[in-house]
Design a protein around this motif. Structure first.
Motif, PDB file in Angstrom:
ATOM      1  N   ARG A 169      10.315  31.082  87.245  1.00 31.81           N
ATOM      2  CA  ARG A 169       9.750  32.401  86.981  1.00 31.81           C
ATOM      3  C   ARG A 169      10.891  33.403  86.909  1.00 31.81           C
ATOM      4  NH1 ARG A 169       5.487  33.624  91.558  1.00 31.81           N
ATOM      5  NH2 ARG A 169       4.825  35.258  90.114  1.00 31.81           N
TER       6      ARG A 169
ATOM      7  N   ALA B 253       7.085  29.268  83.853  1.00 31.20           N
ATOM      8  CA  ALA B 253       7.352  28.515  82.631  1.00 31.20           C
ATOM      9  C   ALA B 253       7.914  27.151  83.007  1.00 31.20           C
ATOM     10  CB  ALA B 253       8.343  29.270  81.746  1.00 31.20           C
TER      11      ALA B 253
ATOM     12  N   TYR C 134       8.737  24.396  71.563  1.00 24.03           N
ATOM     13  CA  TYR C 134       8.069  25.498  72.286  1.00 24.03           C
ATOM     14  C   TYR C 134       6.550  25.341  72.184  1.00 24.03           C
ATOM     15  CZ  TYR C 134       6.045  29.992  73.421  1.00 24.03           C
ATOM     16  OH  TYR C 134       5.262  30.964  73.982  1.00 24.03           O
TER      17      TYR C 134
ATOM     18  N   HIS D 105       2.890  27.113  74.782  1.00 27.10           N
ATOM     19  CA  HIS D 105       2.563  27.855  76.005  1.00 27.10           C
ATOM     20  C   HIS D 105       1.338  27.246  76.661  1.00 27.10           C
ATOM     21  CE1 HIS D 105      -0.800  30.301  74.288  1.00 27.10           C
ATOM     22  NE2 HIS D 105      -0.083  30.291  73.174  1.00 27.10           N
TER      23      HIS D 105
ATOM     24  N   PHE E 170      10.486  24.269  76.085  1.00 30.45           N
ATOM     25  CA  PHE E 170      10.166  25.539  76.741  1.00 30.45           C
ATOM     26  C   PHE E 170       8.655  25.748  76.612  1.00 30.45           C
ATOM     27  CE2 PHE E 170      11.337  30.387  76.798  1.00 30.45           C
ATOM     28  CZ  PHE E 170      10.655  30.520  77.994  1.00 30.45           C
TER      29      PHE E 170
ATOM     30  N   GLU F 295       5.935  28.093  77.843  1.00 27.64           N
ATOM     31  CA  GLU F 295       5.823  29.418  78.457  1.00 27.64           C
ATOM     32  C   GLU F 295       4.504  29.570  79.213  1.00 27.64           C
ATOM     33  OE1 GLU F 295       6.052  34.135  77.155  1.00 27.64           O
ATOM     34  OE2 GLU F 295       6.003  32.583  75.617  1.00 27.64           O
TER      35      GLU F 295
ATOM     36  N   GLU G 122       2.475  33.782  77.412  1.00 24.09           N
ATOM     37  CA  GLU G 122       2.467  34.212  76.009  1.00 24.09           C
ATOM     38  C   GLU G 122       1.264  35.103  75.721  1.00 24.09           C
ATOM     39  OE1 GLU G 122       1.706  34.252  71.717  1.00 24.09           O
ATOM     40  OE2 GLU G 122       0.401  33.448  73.294  1.00 24.09           O
TER      41      GLU G 122
ATOM     42  N   SER H 233       4.397  37.862  76.904  1.00 27.00           N
ATOM     43  CA  SER H 233       5.728  37.235  77.050  1.00 27.00           C
ATOM     44  C   SER H 233       6.718  38.173  77.729  1.00 27.00           C
ATOM     45  CB  SER H 233       6.266  36.786  75.681  1.00 27.00           C
ATOM     46  OG  SER H 233       5.442  35.808  75.105  1.00 27.00           O
TER      47      SER H 233
ATOM     48  N   PHE I 175       9.874  36.606  79.030  1.00 26.92           N
ATOM     49  CA  PHE I 175      10.472  35.654  78.099  1.00 26.92           C
ATOM     50  C   PHE I 175      11.968  35.903  77.935  1.00 26.92           C
ATOM     51  CE2 PHE I 175      11.753  34.109  73.953  1.00 26.92           C
ATOM     52  CZ  PHE I 175      11.108  32.879  73.851  1.00 26.92           C
TER      53      PHE I 175
ATOM     54  N   LEU J  84      13.958  34.763  80.978  1.00 31.79           N
ATOM     55  CA  LEU J  84      14.047  33.302  81.030  1.00 31.79           C
ATOM     56  C   LEU J  84      15.016  32.778  79.989  1.00 31.79           C
ATOM     57  CD1 LEU J  84      10.274  32.455  81.526  1.00 31.79           C
ATOM     58  CD2 LEU J  84      12.108  31.846  83.118  1.00 31.79           C
TER      59      LEU J  84
END
Length: 473
Positions: free
Chosen positions: A78, A90, A107, A109, A171, A173, A176, A180, A183, A186
């Motif tokens: 986090r 994440a 990627y 989420h 990744f 997430e 999102e 984000s 984001f 991270l």
């Protein structure tokens, strides 16, 4: 051609491709079971919902990646957002490339939108329910199917082809759907872990359930809360109505100025992007949107140009007395949530400034306006000329048996612009598991299982072909 000059399809023989197809097909029951388990976790990332569910979803996602046995490290992290508050967890993972192979970043989420009222759903929103060839649940397509597509594709490639040389970063997430907000932090904290030559974002749409799309354009967004105030306190509507302007009247008149009579956006300073678009029949739009009989589309120009390349403004929420609790009262204040979709080519900050100027200039009766909860996301245009785009289109063609469409999308994925800024040399591929009838964000969100199968096969073919490339970009 590959970077070392060998044919891009050198990895493939009829036997190896058949082995990959067989592995994907054989893995579908497991993929659907894993997706169903993930969907049962109500990982809504918005304020006011249980953050423990988002943590549970992150932990389960991390376990899925760990069980693949291919990553050097898998972690849950986090990071703080711009306001200093910790964001949602994440999941990140990486395996180093070997023998000069490139690295691909995958990627998706694992957080989801709020379900809304359970009564609006045909089945419980967090209980995956199969009806026909579609699986229904909140987050089943947006975007937990994206998570499972990555997991299942990696598993299929390893099972069919053995050990990989390809570098893979992941990744997944956790916020999102809530903007984000952490984001960027991270991304900065784990820049080395996430560095890649190709980025696959599995969070978009397909042209239909039988024709794939590669997304090459996305609108940006500016969302904010507007409070319209006219009175210091509520007053009796009979005693003062007709002379005293209430906030509801002011808000209705003000919001009506945002659009012309045909529904086109009427805010000076919001721009469109000039680009060719395919022509679609109005009936397709009517069917996909669920337009009621007699209701007409809004705006001007080609239908897809309105959705892909023109701005749009939607009032997505209103805080006002409910009908049940309404009294004969002049409301002192009304709060509304406004979502502005920004055409490619315009900065989000400039678009928000144009909308704010318009609202302040058109406030009726001298109403007081206050703006808060401002959230900006940049639009994005994909450079579709790279070798990775060619590989992705070829993989789609082979997996779906149809020519893919390079399409724009009316929605927004603002973090893609951040990824492109941090990794400017990486090629971005925006794919997805949704279709025009998915109803993401809406009641009865669903996933077409045939689309899931073809999306997994597409990614497996792409990973296998990237693994065969000689030399990292």
């Amino acid at each position: 051609m590959t970077l070392d000059g060998s044919p891009a399809s050198a990895w493939s023989t009829p036997e190896t491709e058949e082995a990959l197809r067989s592995s994907v097909q054989g893995g579908m029951p497991r993929a659907i079971a894993e997706l169903s388990e993930l969907v049962r976790i109500p990982s809504v990332s918005w304020d006011g919902f249980d953050p423990g569910a988002v943590r549970a979803s992150a932990d389960r996602t991390a376990a899925l990646l760990t069980d693949l046995g291919v990553f050097d490290e898998v972690l849950v992290d986090r990071a703080p957002g711009p306001d200093g508050a910790l964001g949602q967890p994440a999941v990140l993972a990486r395996r180093a490339p070997r023998n000069g192979r490139p690295t691909v970043l995958l990627y998706a989420h694992h957080d989801v939108q709020p379900p809304g009222e359970d009564t609006a759903w045909s089945s419980p929103p967090f209980e995956p329910t199969l009806r026909g060839d579609r699986l229904y649940a909140r987050g089943v397509a947006d975007d937990k199917a994206g998570v499972i597509a990555h997991v299942a594709a990696i598993r299929a490639v390893v099972e069919a082809l053995g050990e990989l040389d390809l570098g893979i970063a992941v990744f997944i997430e956790g916020e999102e759907e809530f903007g984000s907000r952490s984001f960027g932090a991270l991304l900065e904290r784990h820049r080395a872990l996430l560095a890649a030559d190709v980025i696959v974002v599995a969070d978009s749409d397909n042209w239909s359930t039988t024709t794939p799309s590669l997304t090459v354009g996305l609108r940006g967004n500016a969302t904010f809360t507007l409070t319209v105030s006219t009175l210091a306190h509520a007053s009796h509507s009979g005693m003062l109505g007709g002379a005293v302007p209430d906030a509801m009247l002011a808000a209705i008149r003000l919001l009506a100025t945002l659009h012309d009579a045909d529904g086109s956006v009427a805010v000076e300073g919001l721009t469109s992007h000039e680009q060719p678009v395919p022509s679609i029949p109005e009936q397709r739009l009517r069917d996909e949107a669920g337009l009621l009989d007699g209701v007409t589309p809004i705006g001007r120009g080609e239908l897809l140009h309105r959705i892909w390349a023109q701005p749009a403004i939607t009032v997505t929420g209103i805080d006002a007395p409910s009908v049940q609790n309404a009294s004969n009262t002049l409301s002192p204040s009304v709060r509304v949530k406004i979502s502005v979709r920004i055409a490619p080519g315009q900065r989000a900050a400039d678009a928000f400034a144009a909308v704010e100027r318009h609202l302040r200039a058109h406030a009726p009766f001298g109403a007081h306006l206050a703006f808060d909860a401002i959230d900006l996301g940049e639009p994005f245009l994909v450079d579709a000329r790279g070798w990775a785009v060619d590989e992705a289109l070829a993989a789609m063609r082979d997996a779906w048996g149809e020519e893919p469409v390079q399409a724009g999308v009316g929605g927004s994925i603002p973090f893609i612009a951040q990824l492109a800024e941090v990794f400017p040399e990486a090629q971005v591929l925006v794919t997805g598991v949704e279709d025009p009838h998915t109803r993401a964000h809406s009641p009865d969100e669903s996933l077409h299982l045939g689309v899931l199968h073809r999306a997994i096969l597409t990614e497996a073919l792409l990973l296998a072909r990237l693994d065969a490339r000689g030399g990292a970009a």
